[in-house]
Design an enzyme around this catalytic site. Structure first.
Site, PDB file in Angstrom:
ATOM      1  N   SER A 171      -2.609   6.052 -13.545  1.00 24.68           N
ATOM      2  CA  SER A 171      -3.550   5.959 -14.666  1.00 24.68           C
ATOM      3  C   SER A 171      -4.019   4.549 -14.993  1.00 24.68           C
ATOM      4  O   SER A 171      -4.913   4.399 -15.848  1.00 24.68           O
ATOM      5  CB  SER A 171      -2.976   6.598 -15.945  1.00 24.68           C
ATOM      6  OG  SER A 171      -3.049   8.021 -15.864  1.00 24.68           O
ATOM      7  N   THR A 172      -3.462   3.513 -14.367  1.00 19.59           N
ATOM      8  CA  THR A 172      -3.849   2.137 -14.741  1.00 19.59           C
ATOM      9  C   THR A 172      -5.096   1.664 -13.997  1.00 19.59           C
ATOM     10  O   THR A 172      -5.546   0.536 -14.212  1.00 19.59           O
ATOM     11  CB  THR A 172      -2.713   1.135 -14.457  1.00 19.59           C
ATOM     12  OG1 THR A 172      -2.511   1.049 -13.036  1.00 19.59           O
ATOM     13  CG2 THR A 172      -1.435   1.534 -15.158  1.00 19.59           C
ATOM     14  N   GLY A 173      -5.667   2.460 -13.151  1.00 16.67           N
ATOM     15  CA  GLY A 173      -6.891   2.072 -12.429  1.00 16.67           C
ATOM     16  C   GLY A 173      -8.098   2.739 -13.059  1.00 16.67           C
ATOM     17  O   GLY A 173      -8.436   2.482 -14.229  1.00 16.67           O
ATOM     18  N   GLY A 196      -9.420   4.993  -5.057  1.00 23.06           N
ATOM     19  CA  GLY A 196      -8.092   4.402  -5.302  1.00 23.06           C
ATOM     20  C   GLY A 196      -6.975   4.980  -4.448  1.00 23.06           C
ATOM     21  O   GLY A 196      -7.121   5.172  -3.244  1.00 23.06           O
ATOM     22  N   VAL A 197      -5.867   5.267  -5.102  1.00 23.54           N
ATOM     23  CA  VAL A 197      -4.701   5.838  -4.408  1.00 23.54           C
ATOM     24  C   VAL A 197      -5.074   7.163  -3.742  1.00 23.54           C
ATOM     25  O   VAL A 197      -4.738   7.428  -2.578  1.00 23.54           O
ATOM     26  CB  VAL A 197      -3.551   6.072  -5.410  1.00 23.54           C
ATOM     27  CG1 VAL A 197      -2.395   6.815  -4.765  1.00 23.54           C
ATOM     28  CG2 VAL A 197      -3.067   4.756  -5.997  1.00 23.54           C
ATOM     29  N   ASP A 198      -5.815   7.990  -4.479  1.00 21.14           N
ATOM     30  CA  ASP A 198      -6.219   9.321  -4.001  1.00 21.14           C
ATOM     31  C   ASP A 198      -6.999   9.183  -2.689  1.00 21.14           C
ATOM     32  O   ASP A 198      -6.702   9.845  -1.683  1.00 21.14           O
ATOM     33  CB  ASP A 198      -7.103   9.967  -5.077  1.00 21.14           C
ATOM     34  CG  ASP A 198      -7.091  11.491  -5.048  1.00 21.14           C
ATOM     35  OD1 ASP A 198      -7.742  12.099  -5.917  1.00 21.14           O
ATOM     36  OD2 ASP A 198      -6.434  12.072  -4.161  1.00 21.14           O
ATOM     37  N   ASN A 226      -6.748  13.692  -9.592  1.00 17.06           N
ATOM     38  CA  ASN A 226      -7.501  14.216 -10.747  1.00 17.06           C
ATOM     39  C   ASN A 226      -7.310  15.723 -10.776  1.00 17.06           C
ATOM     40  O   ASN A 226      -6.805  16.304  -9.828  1.00 17.06           O
ATOM     41  CB  ASN A 226      -8.983  13.824 -10.628  1.00 17.06           C
ATOM     42  CG  ASN A 226      -9.643  14.436  -9.409  1.00 17.06           C
ATOM     43  OD1 ASN A 226      -9.736  15.651  -9.284  1.00 17.06           O
ATOM     44  ND2 ASN A 226     -10.061  13.580  -8.488  1.00 17.06           N
ATOM     45  N   ASP A 271       0.862  -1.180   0.000  1.00 15.89           N
ATOM     46  CA  ASP A 271       0.000   0.000   0.000  1.00 15.89           C
ATOM     47  C   ASP A 271       0.902   1.235   0.000  1.00 15.89           C
ATOM     48  O   ASP A 271       1.760   1.369   0.886  1.00 15.89           O
ATOM     49  CB  ASP A 271      -0.878  -0.031   1.267  1.00 15.89           C
ATOM     50  CG  ASP A 271      -1.881   1.102   1.294  1.00 15.89           C
ATOM     51  OD1 ASP A 271      -2.997   0.897   1.788  1.00 15.89           O
ATOM     52  OD2 ASP A 271      -1.552   2.196   0.780  1.00 15.89           O
ATOM     53  N   ILE A 272       0.716   2.097  -0.947  1.00 11.81           N
ATOM     54  CA  ILE A 272       1.611   3.262  -1.065  1.00 11.81           C
ATOM     55  C   ILE A 272       1.553   4.130   0.193  1.00 11.81           C
ATOM     56  O   ILE A 272       2.545   4.787   0.532  1.00 11.81           O
ATOM     57  CB  ILE A 272       1.275   4.074  -2.332  1.00 11.81           C
ATOM     58  CG1 ILE A 272       2.421   5.039  -2.650  1.00 11.81           C
ATOM     59  CG2 ILE A 272      -0.062   4.806  -2.199  1.00 11.81           C
ATOM     60  CD1 ILE A 272       2.375   5.646  -4.031  1.00 11.81           C
TER      61      ILE A 272
HETATM   62  N1  APR Z   1      -1.463   1.629  -2.923  1.00 16.36           N
HETATM   63  C1  APR Z   1      -0.869   1.317  -4.095  1.00 16.36           C
HETATM   64  N2  APR Z   1      -1.537   1.190  -5.250  1.00 16.36           N
HETATM   65  C2  APR Z   1      -2.878   1.384  -5.221  1.00 16.36           C
HETATM   66  C3  APR Z   1      -3.573   1.727  -4.031  1.00 16.36           C
HETATM   67  C4  APR Z   1      -2.806   1.848  -2.856  1.00 16.36           C
HETATM   68  N3  APR Z   1      -3.375   2.163  -1.667  1.00 16.36           N
HETATM   69  N4  APR Z   1      -4.911   1.852  -4.336  1.00 16.36           N
HETATM   70  C5  APR Z   1      -5.029   1.602  -5.653  1.00 16.36           C
HETATM   71  N5  APR Z   1      -3.822   1.302  -6.195  1.00 16.36           N
HETATM   72  C6  APR Z   1      -3.482   0.983  -7.587  1.00 16.36           C
HETATM   73  C7  APR Z   1      -4.621   0.573  -8.465  1.00 16.36           C
HETATM   74  O1  APR Z   1      -4.855  -0.816  -8.348  1.00 16.36           O
HETATM   75  C8  APR Z   1      -4.074   0.933  -9.845  1.00 16.36           C
HETATM   76  O2  APR Z   1      -3.212  -0.082 -10.298  1.00 16.36           O
HETATM   77  O3  APR Z   1      -2.988   2.194  -8.167  1.00 16.36           O
HETATM   78  C9  APR Z   1      -3.227   2.180  -9.570  1.00 16.36           C
HETATM   79  C10 APR Z   1      -3.885   3.510  -9.961  1.00 16.36           C
HETATM   80  O4  APR Z   1      -5.283   3.398  -9.746  1.00 16.36           O
HETATM   81  P1  APR Z   1      -6.190   4.666  -9.335  1.00 16.36           P
HETATM   82  O5  APR Z   1      -5.965   4.978  -7.912  1.00 16.36           O
HETATM   83  O6  APR Z   1      -7.577   4.350  -9.808  1.00 16.36           O
HETATM   84  O7  APR Z   1      -5.598   5.900 -10.161  1.00 16.36           O
HETATM   85  P2  APR Z   1      -5.832   6.334 -11.677  1.00 16.36           P
HETATM   86  O8  APR Z   1      -6.053   5.168 -12.574  1.00 16.36           O
HETATM   87  O9  APR Z   1      -4.677   7.259 -11.964  1.00 16.36           O
HETATM   88  O10 APR Z   1      -7.207   7.163 -11.639  1.00 16.36           O
HETATM   89  C11 APR Z   1      -7.199   8.430 -11.032  1.00 16.36           C
HETATM   90  O11 APR Z   1      -9.166   7.924  -9.732  1.00 16.36           O
HETATM   91  O12 APR Z   1      -9.176   7.949  -7.440  1.00 16.36           O
HETATM   92  C12 APR Z   1      -9.499   8.687  -8.565  1.00 16.36           C
HETATM   93  O13 APR Z   1      -9.287  10.979  -7.885  1.00 16.36           O
HETATM   94  C13 APR Z   1      -8.693   9.960  -8.665  1.00 16.36           C
HETATM   95  O14 APR Z   1      -9.997  10.779 -10.497  1.00 16.36           O
HETATM   96  C14 APR Z   1      -8.761  10.210 -10.145  1.00 16.36           C
HETATM   97  C15 APR Z   1      -8.645   8.808 -10.736  1.00 16.36           C
END
Ligand code: APR
Length: 166
Positions: free
Chosen positions: A115-117, A30-32, A22, A8-9
């Site tokens: 961007s991969t989520g 997600g990460v955010d 975003n 977990d980051i």
């Molecule tokens: N730690 C590490 N990696 C994570 C975590 C975490 N806690 N949570 C999710 N991930 C992974 C996801 O599985 C994916 O592989 O991070 C990657 C990026 O996924 P997202 O968080 O969905 O980010 P992204 O694809 O860049 O989309 C950004 O999503 O959360 C919203 O506000 C954000 O609108 C923006 C969009």
């Protein structure tokens, strides 16, 4: 040096944690979501004063309760098929985050797979762009000693790791 780990980051004890944000910088899932949840409200309060962020760019805040000094909010590209500058914008997130980390005196930086989520960037296409841009940025910023990519998914980790030995 580039390190790849599963985890977990928000638990990474590095100088700077890179958020997958975003353009509003006002949080998300997600990460955010994880960063704001673990870091606490101080991060969002600072974000509100930043006036948003363009795709491909990165802005810094403090890290609140996270085990880091800064959160670098990177806005990755939304995948639209690959013909809308997505690779350049993804590369820019990595380059700008490492430039900003250097400016802030950070020696270690943690990235998720930006961007991969939710943004739908195919993992196998994001991996070479992210790793390549990170390697180039590290060569240009010798004061940044460690980049750690942190993955929730072992499969994604392996796809990024395969690009390290190209
Ligand atoms: N730690 C590490 N990696 C994570 C975590 C975490 N806690 N949570 C999710 N991930 C992974 C996801 O599985 C994916 O592989 O991070 C990657 C990026 O996924 P997202 O968080 O969905 O980010 P992204 O694809 O860049 O989309 C950004 O999503 O959360 C919203 O506000 C954000 O609108 C923006 C969009």
């Amino acid at each position: 040096m580039i390190d790849l780990v599963a985890g977990d980051i928000t638990g990474q004890a590095v100088d700077a944690i890179v958020n997958a944000a975003n353009p509003t910088l006002l949080g998300g899932g997600g990460v955010d979501g994880a960063i704001h949840r673990a870091g606490g409200p101080a991060i969002l309060e600072e974000c509100r004063r930043l006036g948003g962020c363009e795709p491909g760019d990165v802005k810094a805040t403090g890290a609140g309760r996270l085990p880091a000094r800064y959160v670098l909010h990177a806005v990755g590209p939304i995948w639209r098929g690959g013909g809308h500058g997505e690779p350049e914008l993804l590369a820019s997130c990595h380059r700008r985050a490492i430039e900003l980390a250097a400016e802030l005196g950070c020696k270690s930086v943690a990235f998720a797979a930006i961007s991969t989520g939710a943004y739908g960037y195919p993992v196998e296409l994001a991996a070479p762009v992210a790793i390549g841009a990170t390697q180039a940025a590290l060569a240009a910023q010798p004061t940044v000693e460690l980049v750690r990519f942190v993955f929730r998914d072992e499969g994604v980790l392996r796809t990024y790791a395969a690009e390290l030995h190209e």
